[in-house]
Design an enzyme around this catalytic site. Structure first.
Site, PDB file in Angstrom:
ATOM      1  N   GLY A 288       0.788  -1.222   0.000  1.00 50.54           N
ATOM      2  CA  GLY A 288       0.000   0.000   0.000  1.00 50.54           C
ATOM      3  C   GLY A 288       0.816   1.265   0.000  1.00 50.54           C
ATOM      4  O   GLY A 288       0.252   2.369  -0.082  1.00 50.54           O
ATOM      5  N   ILE A 404      13.831  -3.612  -1.509  1.00 53.11           N
ATOM      6  CA  ILE A 404      13.835  -2.194  -1.895  1.00 53.11           C
ATOM      7  C   ILE A 404      14.626  -1.434  -0.837  1.00 53.11           C
ATOM      8  O   ILE A 404      14.185  -1.289   0.299  1.00 53.11           O
ATOM      9  CB  ILE A 404      12.394  -1.635  -1.979  1.00 53.11           C
ATOM     10  CG1 ILE A 404      11.515  -2.530  -2.845  1.00 53.11           C
ATOM     11  CG2 ILE A 404      12.421  -0.202  -2.494  1.00 53.11           C
ATOM     12  CD1 ILE A 404      11.984  -2.684  -4.254  1.00 53.11           C
ATOM     13  N   LYS A 408      20.179   6.210   1.345  1.00 50.51           N
ATOM     14  CA  LYS A 408      20.589   6.570   2.705  1.00 50.51           C
ATOM     15  C   LYS A 408      21.342   5.442   3.396  1.00 50.51           C
ATOM     16  O   LYS A 408      21.870   5.629   4.496  1.00 50.51           O
ATOM     17  CB  LYS A 408      19.363   6.998   3.513  1.00 50.51           C
ATOM     18  CG  LYS A 408      18.740   8.289   2.973  1.00 50.51           C
ATOM     19  CD  LYS A 408      17.399   8.581   3.591  1.00 50.51           C
ATOM     20  CE  LYS A 408      16.823   9.879   3.016  1.00 50.51           C
ATOM     21  NZ  LYS A 408      16.548   9.795   1.562  1.00 50.51           N
ATOM     22  N   LYS A 420      18.589   0.046   7.021  1.00 50.66           N
ATOM     23  CA  LYS A 420      18.431  -0.471   5.657  1.00 50.66           C
ATOM     24  C   LYS A 420      19.730  -1.101   5.168  1.00 50.66           C
ATOM     25  O   LYS A 420      19.703  -2.113   4.460  1.00 50.66           O
ATOM     26  CB  LYS A 420      18.000   0.660   4.716  1.00 50.66           C
ATOM     27  CG  LYS A 420      16.598   1.181   4.980  1.00 50.66           C
ATOM     28  CD  LYS A 420      15.519   0.119   4.780  1.00 50.66           C
ATOM     29  CE  LYS A 420      15.208  -0.108   3.325  1.00 50.66           C
ATOM     30  NZ  LYS A 420      14.076  -1.065   3.141  1.00 50.66           N
ATOM     31  N   VAL A 447      11.584   9.642  -4.240  1.00 56.89           N
ATOM     32  CA  VAL A 447      10.671   9.542  -5.375  1.00 56.89           C
ATOM     33  C   VAL A 447       9.655  10.672  -5.282  1.00 56.89           C
ATOM     34  O   VAL A 447       9.231  11.058  -4.198  1.00 56.89           O
ATOM     35  CB  VAL A 447       9.966   8.173  -5.429  1.00 56.89           C
ATOM     36  CG1 VAL A 447      10.928   7.085  -5.826  1.00 56.89           C
ATOM     37  CG2 VAL A 447       9.311   7.834  -4.105  1.00 56.89           C
ATOM     38  N   GLY A 449       6.550  12.762  -5.027  1.00 57.67           N
ATOM     39  CA  GLY A 449       5.182  12.599  -4.563  1.00 57.67           C
ATOM     40  C   GLY A 449       4.952  11.445  -3.618  1.00 57.67           C
ATOM     41  O   GLY A 449       3.805  11.123  -3.309  1.00 57.67           O
ATOM     42  N   THR A 471      15.367  22.951   5.310  1.00 62.69           N
ATOM     43  CA  THR A 471      16.272  22.741   6.439  1.00 62.69           C
ATOM     44  C   THR A 471      17.584  23.496   6.298  1.00 62.69           C
ATOM     45  O   THR A 471      18.126  24.002   7.274  1.00 62.69           O
ATOM     46  CB  THR A 471      16.567  21.245   6.615  1.00 62.69           C
ATOM     47  OG1 THR A 471      17.104  20.721   5.400  1.00 62.69           O
ATOM     48  CG2 THR A 471      15.313  20.484   6.989  1.00 62.69           C
TER      49      THR A 471
END
Length: 631
Positions: A288, A404, A408, A420, A447, A449, A471
């Site tokens: 989702g 995926i 970072k 990750k 990415v 949006g 920032t």
């Protein structure tokens, strides 16, 4: 007027054509004097040409189209009828011999007059009708300059002439041969660089980009020129819609920042990807989310036997399910609620649906949020969740597992990136154990949006009247579109042989402050109306992200937008150590998590609190000094 009467009138109009053309040819030949010696020729010729022409017009299909929409296909039908009528005339002249031969010039003049009457009448009717319907609108609309004097721009002019909202005053185009010429009566002022001058000269405040096949750099240049000139910028659909004639006024929309950051279209080896997916059961975790959802939509193109959608958020799962119901009802989907840390649920899903390809997109990925107060949850979700899905895939014999990952994970300065990277290490370790499953990792940056990304945040801030918060004045990020990222993930999955970390070509980094300025201008405001405020780097943030994209740290693949990172060897026994660490009940403090992550990810440099930036007289002071992000 009833359609039957209209059809009779059109037929009679065409029947008049051979009369006018045949008599007119003789009149022209004799300088408008009546050709007394040829009166018999005229009469006999009409007796032959009129019935023949009537049958030819019906055969040529001249009554299929409406005159108000007369166009090139109608002209072709007219020419077809004229050619056949001309052959009938030649046959008549060859067979019939009267007192004297028919003048040869009439044989040339007859088809010319025939075309002039039949085609000219249709064109004149369309012009008259359009003038009555739309002519009064030409002075009412907002003046607009179109960027792109090609076929798409011409189609756009035709559509805009039919509505009262717009009035096209001209074009700009980078093709020199078009400069000073006209397209459908509208002048081509010059190159795109003359856009500002054209807007000023024509007192126009609106621009439509009709260059969908142009590079993103050209679209960005045109939009920047328009925005700097104070114009509102609109765009049209893709080139396929323009060239197929499907463009409509309703499809014109304001230019969005995605259009300016948009990258060149991605070409993937569809046959190779299709061979991996067609007829197979495919599982997507985090289905989702932004990337997970787009992956599901892209996967449906390749006719999987079954698409299993695993998602923790009920609403996100429902939304995706409804998309498939409406847009892909032929795709068999299995929407399942579940947590990737729930080993029992995962075993049930794998045992029931036997997925052969797994895309693991479920993750906590918001950097500042995971940095303070949520570090342990980030570790459990991003590392333990990955391990449990990956081990389940291996245990149940899945052919491929695709993680995926993120840019970072390179020299991480935050918990999210370090977790990750640790998830990548776990997958590499599982690959090293052997077994039926190939493990592949794909890294990319931001990415456009996506949920929680900077663009929706800026849009919301502009809608509230500002300020737009950035920032740091020098902070940069890589951006790519969600569809592009999803397609490259599929391409990497298809070409992987096991254990690779694929790095996506993210193009050039974008300064976030420039992004903010463009969004403010595209929204119709100036920086005096919507100010930019610098707030200082948030916990765990870098000034720039790294992708390991140079030749020394990566190696090439057959696809120009994919490279493979050269990663260090995985320590022995790390899987057992991770299971022990992540299996503890907790809670575990943020500092303890950072210490543990540093043990397994030596390139990880934990974030250290820094004073926030302040804006003094428009200049950012204080705060960041050496937040390069490198180890």
């Amino acid at each position: 007027m009833p359609s039957s009467i209209r059809a009779i009138l059109v037929f009679l109009f065409d029947l008049a054509a051979p009369v006018i053309a045949w008599i007119g040819a003789f009149l022209l030949r004799f300088n408008f004097g009546w050709p007394v010696p040829y009166e018999h020729h005229l009469l006999v010729g009409l007796m032959v040409l009129i019935p023949a022409h009537a049958g030819i017009c019906l055969w040529a299909g001249l009554y299929r189209g409406l005159w108000i929409f007369a166009s090139l296909p109608d002209l072709k039908r007219v020419l077809r009828a004229v050619v056949v009528s001309s052959f009938v005339l030649l046959a008549f002249v060859a067979i019939y011999r009267g007192a004297s031969a028919v003048p040869r010039s009439t044989l040339m003049l007859y088809p010319m007059l025939l075309v002039g009457w039949m085609a000219g009448g249709r064109v004149a009717y369309r012009m008259l009708k359009e003038h009555r319907l739309y002519g009064a609108l030409s002075a009412e609309g907002k003046p607009v300059v179109i960027v792109g004097a090609g076929r798409g721009g011409a189609m756009l002019v035709r559509e805009l002439e039919r509505v009262p909202d717009w009035r096209v005053v001209g074009f700009v185009d980078d093709e020199p041969r078009k400069w000073g010429r006209e397209v459908l009566g509208k002048p081509v002022f010059g190159a795109i660089d003359t856009l500002s001058q054209a807007l000023a000269d024509e007192k126009a405040r609106h621009v439509i980009l009709a260059i969908p096949s142009a590079s993103s750099a050209m679209r960005r240049r045109a939009a920047d020129l328009a925005v700097k000139a104070g114009a509102h910028v609109f765009t049209v659909p893709g080139v396929e819609d323009l060239l197929s004639g499907r463009v409509a006024v309703s499809s014109i929309r304001p230019v969005e920042i995605d259009d300016l950051l948009g990258r060149e279209s991605v070409e993937i080896d569809s046959a190779h990807v299709g061979a991996m997916l067609a007829g197979r059961s495919v599982l997507v975790t985090g289905a989702g989310g932004s990337i997970g959802g787009e992956l599901c939509r892209q996967l449906a193109r390749f006719a999987p036997a079954k698409l299993v959608l695993l998602e923790q958020s009920e609403f996100a799962l429902y939304t995706l399910e409804q998309w498939f119901v409406v847009n892909r009802p032929d795709t068999q989907i299995v929407p399942l609620a579940g947590d990737v840390k729930d080993a029992a649920r995962l075993d049930e899903v794998f045992a029931t649906h036997r997925p052969q390809v797994v895309f693991h997109a479920a993750a906590y990925k918001h950097v500042p949020l995971m940095e303070v107060g949520n570090a342990w949850q980030a570790a459990r979700n991003n590392v333990l969740g990955t391990m449990r899905v990956a081990e389940c895939a291996q245990r149940h014999g899945a052919a491929r597992f695709v993680l995926i990952s993120t840019d970072k994970a390179v020299n991480p300065t935050n918990v999210m990136g370090a977790t990750k990277r640790l998830a990548e290490i776990a997958c590499q370790a599982l690959q090293g154990q052997g077994g039926p499953t190939q493990f592949e990792m794909v890294r990319f940056g931001n990415v456009l949006g996506s949920t929680g990304s900077v663009i929706p945040k800026f849009q919301s801030q502009i809608a509230r009247g500002g300020p737009v918060t950035v920032t740091h004045p020098e902070i940069t990020r890589y951006f790519m579109s969600i569809p592009e990222a999803a397609q490259l993930v599929l391409q990497a999955a298809a070409m992987g042989e096991g254990g690779e970390i694929f790095v996506l070509d993210m193009g050039e980094p974008v300064r976030i402050v420039d992004l903010a300025r463009n969004m403010i201008r595209l929204s119709g405001f100036s920086e005096d109306e919507i100010r930019i405020e610098f707030t200082g780097l948030r916990p765990g943030e870098k000034l720039y992200e790294e992708l390991l994209a140079d030749a020394e740290q990566t190696r090439e693949t057959p696809h120009p937008k994919l490279r493979i990172a050269r990663s260090r060897p995985v320590p022995d026994g790390i899987l057992g150590q991770l299971r022990d660490w992540l299996g503890q009940a907790g809670p575990v403090s943020d500092d303890e998590v950072r210490t543990a992550l540093g043990r397994w990810v030596p390139e990880y440099t934990p974030y250290e609190a820094r004073p926030a930036l302040r804006v003094v007289g428009g200049t950012a002071v204080g705060g960041e000094r050496a937040a390069s992000g490198g180890a």
